[in-house]
Design a protein around this motif. Structure first.
Motif, mmCIF file in Angstrom:
data_model
loop_
_atom_site.group_PDB
_atom_site.id
_atom_site.type_symbol
_atom_site.label_atom_id
_atom_site.label_comp_id
_atom_site.label_asym_id
_atom_site.label_seq_id
_atom_site.Cartn_x
_atom_site.Cartn_y
_atom_site.Cartn_z
ATOM 1 N N LEU A 291 1.716 -13.038 -1.232
ATOM 2 C CA LEU A 291 1.799 -12.168 -0.061
ATOM 3 C C LEU A 291 1.006 -10.878 -0.293
ATOM 4 O O LEU A 291 0.408 -10.338 0.639
ATOM 5 C CB LEU A 291 3.258 -11.836 0.243
ATOM 6 C CG LEU A 291 4.127 -13.009 0.711
ATOM 7 C CD1 LEU A 291 5.594 -12.588 0.781
ATOM 8 C CD2 LEU A 291 3.657 -13.532 2.070
ATOM 9 N N ARG A 292 0.989 -10.405 -1.525
ATOM 10 C CA ARG A 292 0.250 -9.180 -1.836
ATOM 11 C C ARG A 292 -1.262 -9.364 -1.716
ATOM 12 O O ARG A 292 -2.000 -8.381 -1.702
ATOM 13 C CB ARG A 292 0.591 -8.700 -3.253
ATOM 14 C CG ARG A 292 2.022 -8.190 -3.387
ATOM 15 C CD ARG A 292 2.272 -7.567 -4.755
ATOM 16 N NE ARG A 292 3.647 -7.117 -4.882
ATOM 17 C CZ ARG A 292 4.563 -7.659 -5.683
ATOM 18 N NH1 ARG A 292 4.223 -8.697 -6.464
ATOM 19 N NH2 ARG A 292 5.783 -7.188 -5.727
ATOM 20 N N LYS A 293 -1.745 -10.589 -1.654
ATOM 21 C CA LYS A 293 -3.179 -10.833 -1.495
ATOM 22 C C LYS A 293 -3.646 -10.588 -0.068
ATOM 23 O O LYS A 293 -4.852 -10.450 0.186
ATOM 24 C CB LYS A 293 -3.520 -12.280 -1.882
ATOM 25 C CG LYS A 293 -3.255 -12.623 -3.336
ATOM 26 C CD LYS A 293 -4.191 -11.900 -4.254
ATOM 27 C CE LYS A 293 -4.029 -12.363 -5.693
ATOM 28 N NZ LYS A 293 -4.882 -11.592 -6.610
ATOM 29 N N ILE A 294 -2.713 -10.570 0.884
ATOM 30 C CA ILE A 294 -3.084 -10.431 2.294
ATOM 31 C C ILE A 294 -3.684 -9.051 2.535
ATOM 32 O O ILE A 294 -3.167 -8.035 2.076
ATOM 33 C CB ILE A 294 -1.858 -10.650 3.202
ATOM 34 C CG1 ILE A 294 -1.301 -12.075 3.012
ATOM 35 C CG2 ILE A 294 -2.215 -10.414 4.666
ATOM 36 C CD1 ILE A 294 0.015 -12.313 3.721
ATOM 37 N N ARG A 295 -4.788 -9.025 3.267
ATOM 38 C CA ARG A 295 -5.429 -7.777 3.669
ATOM 39 C C ARG A 295 -5.060 -7.463 5.116
ATOM 40 O O ARG A 295 -4.995 -8.358 5.961
ATOM 41 C CB ARG A 295 -6.950 -7.899 3.544
ATOM 42 C CG ARG A 295 -7.428 -8.125 2.120
ATOM 43 C CD ARG A 295 -7.494 -6.839 1.350
ATOM 44 N NE ARG A 295 -7.761 -7.054 -0.063
ATOM 45 C CZ ARG A 295 -8.234 -6.110 -0.868
ATOM 46 N NH1 ARG A 295 -8.483 -4.901 -0.398
ATOM 47 N NH2 ARG A 295 -8.432 -6.366 -2.151
ATOM 48 N N VAL A 296 -4.827 -6.180 5.393
ATOM 49 C CA VAL A 296 -4.400 -5.768 6.738
ATOM 50 C C VAL A 296 -5.167 -4.525 7.155
ATOM 51 O O VAL A 296 -5.623 -3.743 6.317
ATOM 52 C CB VAL A 296 -2.882 -5.480 6.778
ATOM 53 C CG1 VAL A 296 -2.081 -6.747 6.521
ATOM 54 C CG2 VAL A 296 -2.499 -4.391 5.793
ATOM 55 N N PRO A 297 -5.300 -4.294 8.468
ATOM 56 C CA PRO A 297 -5.958 -3.081 8.947
ATOM 57 C C PRO A 297 -5.027 -1.880 8.840
ATOM 58 O O PRO A 297 -3.822 -2.015 8.599
ATOM 59 C CB PRO A 297 -6.253 -3.412 10.409
ATOM 60 C CG PRO A 297 -5.184 -4.380 10.786
ATOM 61 C CD PRO A 297 -4.909 -5.197 9.561
ATOM 62 N N ASP B 17 0.842 -1.186 0.000
ATOM 63 C CA ASP B 17 0.000 0.000 0.000
ATOM 64 C C ASP B 17 0.879 1.239 0.000
ATOM 65 O O ASP B 17 1.714 1.425 0.885
ATOM 66 C CB ASP B 17 -0.891 -0.027 1.248
ATOM 67 C CG ASP B 17 -1.918 1.085 1.278
ATOM 68 O OD1 ASP B 17 -1.896 1.939 0.381
ATOM 69 O OD2 ASP B 17 -2.741 1.096 2.214
ATOM 70 N N ALA B 18 0.662 2.107 -0.980
ATOM 71 C CA ALA B 18 1.475 3.325 -1.088
ATOM 72 C C ALA B 18 1.247 4.262 0.088
ATOM 73 O O ALA B 18 2.152 5.006 0.482
ATOM 74 C CB ALA B 18 1.151 4.041 -2.403
ATOM 75 N N THR B 19 0.048 4.239 0.688
ATOM 76 C CA THR B 19 -0.235 5.177 1.779
ATOM 77 C C THR B 19 0.571 4.850 3.029
ATOM 78 O O THR B 19 0.840 5.735 3.833
ATOM 79 C CB THR B 19 -1.735 5.181 2.132
ATOM 80 O OG1 THR B 19 -2.123 3.873 2.570
ATOM 81 C CG2 THR B 19 -2.575 5.597 0.940
ATOM 82 N N VAL C 24 6.229 -5.188 -1.059
ATOM 83 C CA VAL C 24 6.646 -6.592 -1.094
ATOM 84 C C VAL C 24 7.626 -6.764 -2.245
ATOM 85 O O VAL C 24 7.386 -6.276 -3.356
ATOM 86 C CB VAL C 24 5.438 -7.531 -1.294
ATOM 87 C CG1 VAL C 24 5.890 -8.992 -1.282
ATOM 88 C CG2 VAL C 24 4.373 -7.288 -0.236
ATOM 89 N N GLY C 25 8.724 -7.443 -2.001
ATOM 90 C CA GLY C 25 9.713 -7.650 -3.053
ATOM 91 C C GLY C 25 10.436 -8.965 -2.895
ATOM 92 O O GLY C 25 10.167 -9.746 -1.972
#
Length: 558
Positions: free
Chosen positions: A512-518, A330-332, A337-338
């Motif tokens: 890993l980019r599929k993971i959603r986070v608060p 997330d850019a914000t 992830v790399g």
């Protein structure tokens, strides 16, 4: 914009599909499965079916046509219409003469058994069933309110080159090594009238593998996934197949609610009636029975790169989290992830000899083996580093020991593809070194592991290409590490990732980019402490309990 013509060349001039290829594609569907599909799409005898058009792309021996004929007959009786009013209500295609003849005979027999005159029955059957290649028909033959069937499973290598070229020209979704059933989905979807519905029983591999990506993109951008009912162990056909079949219902309308369902081997005719009753009720409470599980989702998953695979209840939970939380990358928050550096010649670029070249040309590297315990323990591997802090290749004249070392291995280095393309840069690694990454705290993930395994690097090492990393401008990496150690985070990866032999998961960047986070700021202090402590202790249970609170979940469905 007008729908493009499917194919301008006369398909009769193309080489025929070999008989063995066509026969390979023939898998005949049991009657109760056909009845279920027709009910699911709303093709029922109480409607005036003469005014609706249904198309079957590959009719085979007539499994679908027999049931369609019975329903149209009942509809005609209900609405006081002669059977000849249904002449244009059905179009079915098949490549084989014998299949066309068999299907026409079956329809005629069904209609005469229903009490219609033989001449009318024969006339209707002849009009309904046509010999031809569905993928190469003119657009006018395709407009349909319903498309149903069991598309043929024919591998690319079984199709002559000229005909495959025609298929690719007709069907933009048939990329890579696609099975031709991909084209059947595309042509059928394009043919649907507004609110028209497609009901196929077909292999569901396209929902997850690479060759189905274009079709997934087409579906997510223009159509509604209404139902995915996996039937992998169900006796749905008249012969055994290993094609991972599923009933898929799609509609020509904006995406609405969707149902994800799975079955066991005990799913049969009576259980299909139970499932249909639940499906048509609009019930939002998930159902779990011995023969099937199902859950209703407010939306289908929006991405086209892959759709998740999990139990219906877990899919519903993941869809809910997808709707409520932001993506990990997330850019914000500056979260990225790399993957670590690929050298193209690890035997040359990696060393344990700290005196091999000039000190400043040695970069401490994190390797997979350094992460095994859950705490980063450096094994002493260095990268022989040809990059400056500015991202340029060093001038070897300024580093005589480095120059001597590379010259000793110049044959191996110069033979690499990247060196052949850029002979003046023959000593470069495949990837550049981003020196800022070394100094940043980061979470490291081994590529292959049975369970999710984040390991903290405080900012001392540079990751090798078998390690994926996460960096962030905002997250406390211990709090994020606890969140990613949890079974909630693992559920996202497990749903999308390729499983290897023995159940090993691939923890690659795209998963890993599929993971959603608060939002990091939305986590209260007690949960932040709990997550950080669970991460430090490698306590998956405690991490999961804290994560469930953060995500607002009572539990994570199996």
């Amino acid at each position: 914009m007008a729908t493009p013509s499917l194919f301008d060349t006369d398909p009769q001039h193309l080489p025929e599909l070999p008989p063995e290829a066509v026969q390979h594609g023939e898998v005949f569907t049991r009657r109760w499965v056909v009845e279920l599909i027709l009910d699911l799409i709303g093709y029922t005898a109480d409607r005036d079916l003469c005014d609706l058009k249904i198309v079957e792309p590959a009719c085979g021996e007539g499994a679908f046509l027999g049931v369609i004929a019975a329903r149209i007959s009942a509809s005609c009786r209900t609405h006081n219409r002669p059977i000849t009013d249904a002449t244009d209500a059905v179009r079915a295609f098949d490549l084989l003469d014998r299949s066309v003849a068999h299907s026409r005979a079956l329809v005629e027999e069904q209609l005469t058994a229903e009490g219609w005159g033989q001449d009318d029955a024969r006339s209707v059957a002849t009009a309904w069933v046509q010999q031809g290649d569905y993928l190469l028909q003119a657009d006018s033959e395709h407009r349909a309110d319903f498309v149903v069937g069991n598309p043929p499973y024919i591998r690319l290598e079984d199709v002559p080159d000229d005909r495959m070229a025609a298929y690719r020209a007709a069907c933009s979704t048939m990329g890579g090594r696609a099975d031709i059933y991909i084209g059947f989905y595309e042509v059928a979807l394009r043919s649907l009238t507004p609110n028209g519905r497609l009901g196929f029983i077909c292999a569901d591999r396209w929902m997850r593998n690479q060759y189905g990506r274009r079709l997934r993109q087409m579906v997510t951008s223009r159509y509604s996934m209404d139902l995915a009912l996996a039937m992998h162990d169900v006796d749905a056909f008249h012969e055994q197949v290993s094609a991972y079949p599923a009933i898929t219902i799609l509609s020509n309308r904006p995406q609405g609610a969707a149902v994800a369902a799975d079955t066991t081997g005990s799913f049969g005719e009576s259980q299909s009636r139970e499932f249909l009753a639940w499906y048509e009720s609009g019930e939002w409470t998930p159902v779990s029975a011995d023969a099937f599980q199902a859950a209703r989702l407010p939306h289908w998953f929006p991405e086209e790169d892959s759709w998740p695979a999990a139990s219906p209840a877990r899919l519903a939970a993941l869809e809910d989290l997808t709707k409520r939380f932001r993506l990990l990358e997330d850019a914000t928050t500056g979260t990225r992830v790399g993957i670590g550096i690929a050298t193209g010649a690890d035997k040359v670029f990696l060393t344990h000899d700290s005196d091999l070249v000039e000190d400043e040309r040695l970069l401490p590297m994190a390797m997979v083996r350094d992460t095994t315990s859950g705490t980063l323990r450096w094994s002493g591997t260095f990268l022989v580093n040809p990059w400056t802090a500015n991202g340029d290749l060093v001038d070897l004249a300024n580093y005589p020991r480095l120059a001597s070392y590379f010259e000793q291995h110049s044959d191996a280095l110069r033979k690499r593809y990247i060196a052949v393309k850029q002979p003046n840069r023959w000593y470069k690694t495949i990837d550049k070194v981003d020196h800022r990454l070394t100094r940043r705290p980061k979470l490291l993930f081994p590529d292959m592991k049975l369970t999710i395994h984040p390991v903290l690097d405080e900012g001392e090492l540079y990751p090798h290409h078998n390690l994926y990393f996460i960096v962030s401008d905002v997250w406390d990496m211990r709090v994020l590490g606890g969140l990613l150690l949890s079974k909630v985070a693992e559920a996202f990866v497990e749903a999308y990732a390729v499983k290897m032999r023995g159940g090993t998961l691939r923890f690659q960047a795209q998963y890993l980019r599929k993971i959603r986070v608060p939002d990091p700021e939305a986590i209260d202090e007690n949960d932040r402490v709990a997550l950080a402590e669970a991460f430090a202790k490698r306590d998956v249970k405690a991490a999961t309990e804290a994560a469930l609170r953060v995500y607002g979940l009572a539990e994570l469905p199996d």
